[in-house]
Design an enzyme around this catalytic site. Structure first.
Site, PDB file in Angstrom:
ATOM      1  N   ARG A  11       0.829  -1.217   0.000  1.00  0.00           N
ATOM      2  CA  ARG A  11       0.000   0.000   0.000  1.00  0.00           C
ATOM      3  C   ARG A  11       0.855   1.256   0.000  1.00  0.00           C
ATOM      4  O   ARG A  11       0.607   2.175  -0.781  1.00  0.00           O
ATOM      5  CB  ARG A  11      -0.955   0.003   1.186  1.00  0.00           C
ATOM      6  CG  ARG A  11      -2.089  -1.000   1.070  1.00  0.00           C
ATOM      7  CD  ARG A  11      -2.989  -0.984   2.274  1.00  0.00           C
ATOM      8  NE  ARG A  11      -2.221  -1.285   3.467  1.00  0.00           N
ATOM      9  CZ  ARG A  11      -2.532  -0.914   4.699  1.00  0.00           C
ATOM     10  NH1 ARG A  11      -3.619  -0.217   4.919  1.00  0.00           N
ATOM     11  NH2 ARG A  11      -1.781  -1.251   5.716  1.00  0.00           N
ATOM     12  N   ASN A  29      -6.216  -2.601   2.118  1.00  0.00           N
ATOM     13  CA  ASN A  29      -6.213  -4.052   2.287  1.00  0.00           C
ATOM     14  C   ASN A  29      -7.645  -4.549   2.381  1.00  0.00           C
ATOM     15  O   ASN A  29      -8.504  -3.862   2.927  1.00  0.00           O
ATOM     16  CB  ASN A  29      -5.481  -4.448   3.574  1.00  0.00           C
ATOM     17  CG  ASN A  29      -3.978  -4.356   3.449  1.00  0.00           C
ATOM     18  OD1 ASN A  29      -3.427  -4.309   2.363  1.00  0.00           O
ATOM     19  ND2 ASN A  29      -3.299  -4.331   4.581  1.00  0.00           N
TER      20      ASN A  29
END
Length: 83
Positions: A11, A29
């Site tokens: 990320r 996520n």
């Protein structure tokens, strides 16, 4: 993105890549171990980000990338990491 994409800096690296391309959107996520993102901007730059996503950061092992087109979100600023 599926595969080994959580716990490997995916990320944060995606935020860096998308920001470098001048894109807006987010990455997060998912409970099933996948990573989801929404990106918008110049089509060539979005395509370049998606190509990067297929590889991800060095510790990632990307097994698949699914792409769905969505409507443009007006007023979106920057590219952020969501929880």
């Amino acid at each position: 993105m599926t595969g080994r994409v959580q716990g490997v800096g995916y990320r944060a690296s995606t935020v860096d890549e998308a920001s470098a391309y001048g894109l807006t959107g987010w990455v997060r996520n998912l409970p099933d171990g996948a990573v989801e993102l929404e990106a918008q901007g110049d089509e060539a730059r979005v395509t370049a980000l998606l190509a990067w996503c297929a590889q991800g950061p060095p510790a990632a092992r990307v097994a698949g990338v699914a792409i769905d087109e969505c409507d443009v979100i007006d007023g979106e600023r920057g590219f952020i990491q969501r929880r």
